[in-house]
Design an enzyme around this catalytic site. Structure first.
Site, PDB file in Angstrom:
ATOM      1  N   CYS A   3      -2.996   5.736   9.916  1.00  0.00           N
ATOM      2  CA  CYS A   3      -3.154   7.136  10.311  1.00  0.00           C
ATOM      3  C   CYS A   3      -4.543   7.301  10.926  1.00  0.00           C
ATOM      4  O   CYS A   3      -5.272   8.233  10.615  1.00  0.00           O
ATOM      5  CB  CYS A   3      -2.936   8.083   9.133  1.00  0.00           C
ATOM      6  SG  CYS A   3      -3.908   7.724   7.667  1.00  0.00           S
ATOM      7  N   CYS A  23       0.854  -1.199   0.000  1.00  0.00           N
ATOM      8  CA  CYS A  23       0.000   0.000   0.000  1.00  0.00           C
ATOM      9  C   CYS A  23       0.885   1.243   0.000  1.00  0.00           C
ATOM     10  O   CYS A  23       0.740   2.139   0.837  1.00  0.00           O
ATOM     11  CB  CYS A  23      -0.935   0.010   1.200  1.00  0.00           C
ATOM     12  SG  CYS A  23      -1.732  -1.571   1.571  1.00  0.00           S
ATOM     13  N   ASP A  48       1.396  -0.302   5.653  1.00  0.00           N
ATOM     14  CA  ASP A  48       0.717   0.973   5.900  1.00  0.00           C
ATOM     15  C   ASP A  48      -0.676   0.850   5.292  1.00  0.00           C
ATOM     16  O   ASP A  48      -0.934   1.295   4.183  1.00  0.00           O
ATOM     17  CB  ASP A  48       1.519   2.103   5.247  1.00  0.00           C
ATOM     18  CG  ASP A  48       0.984   3.477   5.588  1.00  0.00           C
ATOM     19  OD1 ASP A  48       0.092   3.576   6.435  1.00  0.00           O
ATOM     20  OD2 ASP A  48       1.455   4.460   4.982  1.00  0.00           O
ATOM     21  N   ALA A  56       1.663   3.848  -2.254  1.00  0.00           N
ATOM     22  CA  ALA A  56       1.446   5.172  -2.860  1.00  0.00           C
ATOM     23  C   ALA A  56       1.104   6.211  -1.793  1.00  0.00           C
ATOM     24  O   ALA A  56       0.468   5.877  -0.785  1.00  0.00           O
ATOM     25  CB  ALA A  56       0.323   5.078  -3.890  1.00  0.00           C
ATOM     26  N   PRO A  57       1.565   7.444  -2.009  1.00  0.00           N
ATOM     27  CA  PRO A  57       2.273   7.971  -3.179  1.00  0.00           C
ATOM     28  C   PRO A  57       3.787   7.810  -3.146  1.00  0.00           C
ATOM     29  O   PRO A  57       4.479   8.364  -3.998  1.00  0.00           O
ATOM     30  CB  PRO A  57       1.898   9.455  -3.149  1.00  0.00           C
ATOM     31  CG  PRO A  57       1.756   9.764  -1.701  1.00  0.00           C
ATOM     32  CD  PRO A  57       1.169   8.525  -1.079  1.00  0.00           C
ATOM     33  N   GLY A  58       4.310   7.106  -2.150  1.00  0.00           N
ATOM     34  CA  GLY A  58       5.731   6.786  -2.145  1.00  0.00           C
ATOM     35  C   GLY A  58       6.570   7.534  -1.143  1.00  0.00           C
ATOM     36  O   GLY A  58       7.807   7.427  -1.175  1.00  0.00           O
ATOM     37  N   GLY A  59       5.962   8.278  -0.235  1.00  0.00           N
ATOM     38  CA  GLY A  59       6.746   9.016   0.751  1.00  0.00           C
ATOM     39  C   GLY A  59       7.541   8.106   1.664  1.00  0.00           C
ATOM     40  O   GLY A  59       8.739   8.323   1.904  1.00  0.00           O
ATOM     41  N   LYS A  60       6.897   7.064   2.184  1.00  0.00           N
ATOM     42  CA  LYS A  60       7.600   6.140   3.083  1.00  0.00           C
ATOM     43  C   LYS A  60       8.557   5.247   2.293  1.00  0.00           C
ATOM     44  O   LYS A  60       9.642   4.898   2.777  1.00  0.00           O
ATOM     45  CB  LYS A  60       6.593   5.310   3.873  1.00  0.00           C
ATOM     46  CG  LYS A  60       5.714   6.143   4.811  1.00  0.00           C
ATOM     47  CD  LYS A  60       4.758   5.263   5.602  1.00  0.00           C
ATOM     48  CE  LYS A  60       3.883   6.077   6.547  1.00  0.00           C
ATOM     49  NZ  LYS A  60       2.889   6.917   5.844  1.00  0.00           N
TER      50      LYS A  60
END
Length: 465
Positions: free
Chosen positions: A403, A283, A350, A285-289
């Site tokens: 979150c 899961c 996530d 997207a958007p790829g920050g982690k």
């Protein structure tokens, strides 16, 4: 409490009987730089959210808005949605019966918000809202809008005093949401609500491969931007004093920095993969982690997301940051469709959730989310966890992340997982409650233990016994 003058009640009755609730399908002829134009487009976006779209989709559907009007309409729509229940409470008292014209109802909510946040321009707001009403629904409803807004100004003190006594109108959250917060966080719920209702901070993550947070802070200061370091010493987080467009950030397009909340940055720190590990970001997207993990170590990383459009954003982020990973479109709940059979050393799960911890960034969630959605998300999360666990090698670690602030999605979910999986051991658990410095997150770090040598024999005995 008085309502509308008689002539407005008559017009209101005609609107109920014959006006369409649709607002789209016509071009706005209002001056592009006028407040009326911005209110018109904001009303259309709010109608989209009322119809089930998220705010990003609703704003994207307003394709013919001039740039200035689009920016102002976005600001108004965000403000209206952040004040969940407030304008609706007022309109119940200002209108004898509910409006059937969705566009006019949305316009009134937008105008009430604007009246409260621009008190020095009240007469201008009323005039511009009336013009927008004429564009939305024709002359008959201009009088209605004028009457409602002027009645509000006359009765403002009394109306606001009443709103301050109503749990939803005062706290800007759905009642069921407030009740859950009050049960789970009796000492903190008011500070959580206050953080939810405030504009979000703009937090940055310095790319550790390109420099430190301290060195990037110096670059910001040289560019005339004020910021300060966040989190522990040696971390990568900085908070800007005021949000700015990303093209104002030094080195953004060269990959020196990303926008990411302090709480979200904790994921890579907790999972803490080391060089050479095979890692799954489910899961993603958007790829920050994903990118933060890769900034910390050279990894054999698979970034997975079920949505092809969102997965493309992972690729865009990796390209900007000059990082490399395999990006795959696939459902984390169905590994057979994408897994190559090689076990992972670490997994970041996530998972989809209610997003109740990031509502200040996405205020439309207050309007879109239903209490039944929490149970639906919990079922989906359990399915994903059970599907991913066999992909983890013994002694490997899985970081479960949401979150959300709701217990079914957090500790309740993890406790149930530990009960189902005897080979799982919890190493750490962290709650991040919304506050001025960070959004709300939950993390549970799990380790896969080696199965006892005789476990298979015992299980076979139970089956045949």
């Amino acid at each position: 409490m008085s309502s509308l003058p008689r002539k407005f009640k008559i017009i209101k009755a005609a609107a109920v009987a014959g006006m369409s609730p649709r607002t789209g399908g016509k071009t706005c002829t209002l001056a592009p730089d006028s407040l009326a134009c911005s209110l018109w487009f904001a009303a259309q976006a709010l109608v989209g959210v009322s119809g089930g779209k998220n705010l990003t989709e609703a704003l994207a559907a307003v394709t013919d808005a001039p740039p200035a009007a689009r920016a102002a309409a976005q600001d108004i729509a965000y403000g209206v949605l952040r004040r969940y229940g407030w304008a609706e409470f007022l309109l119940v008292r200002l209108l004898r019966t509910p409006l059937s014209h969705a566009g006019i109802e949305a316009l009134l909510r937008a105008a009430l918000y604007r009246l409260e946040t621009r008190p020095d321009a009240r007469h201008t707001v009323v005039d511009q809202a009336v013009q927008a009403a004429g564009e939305l629904a024709g002359s008959p409803l201009k009088g209605l809008v004028n009457g409602v807004l002027r009645n509000y100004l006359r009765q403002r003190d009394m109306l606001l005093a009443a709103a301050a006594c109503d749990e939803v109108a005062k706290n800007w959250h759905p009642r069921w949401w407030l009740q859950r917060l009050q049960r789970r966080w009796p000492a903190q719920w008011e500070s959580i609500v206050a953080a939810d209702n405030a504009p979000p901070p703009m937090t940055l993550r310095a790319n550790g491969r390109r420099g430190t947070a301290a060195s990037y802070l110096a670059r910001l200061q040289a560019a005339g931007l004020t910021a300060h370091l966040l989190g522990k010493a040696g971390g990568s987080a900085l908070r800007l004093e005021r949000p700015v467009p990303v093209d104002a950030l030094p080195g953004f397009f060269e990959g020196e920095v990303s926008v990411q909340d302090l709480g979200a940055q904790r994921a890579a720190e907790l999972l803490a993969p080391t060089a050479g590990m095979r890692v799954l970001d489910a899961c993603a997207a958007p790829g920050g982690k994903t990118s933060h993990l890769l900034e910390r170590a050279d990894l054999d990383l698979l970034a997975l997301d079920a949505d092809s459009t969102r997965a493309a954003r992972i690729t865009d982020n990796l390209r900007r940051l000059q990082l490399s990973a395999e990006v795959c479109v696939g459902d984390a709940a169905h590994p057979a469709d994408w897994w190559d059979g090689r076990a992972f050393d670490a997994i970041l799960a996530d998972v989809p959730c209610s997003a109740s911890g990031v509502v200040r960034r996405h205020p439309d969630i207050k309007a879109l989310r239903r209490e039944s959605d929490v149970r639906r998300f919990a079922r989906e999360q359990a399915t994903i966890l059970d599907a991913l666990w066999p992909l983890l090698r013994p002694a490997g670690r899985l970081l479960y992340a949401t979150c959300s602030l709701f217990e079914e999605e957090n500790k309740g979910q993890v406790d149930a997982f530990l009960y189902r999986h005897a080979d799982a051991r919890q190493l750490a658990e962290e709650y991040w409650l919304p506050c001025p410095e960070n959004d709300g997150f939950y993390y549970a770090l799990l380790e896969k233990q080696h199965a006892p040598e005789n476990q298979g024999v015992q299980e076979g005995a139970r089956e045949t016994g």
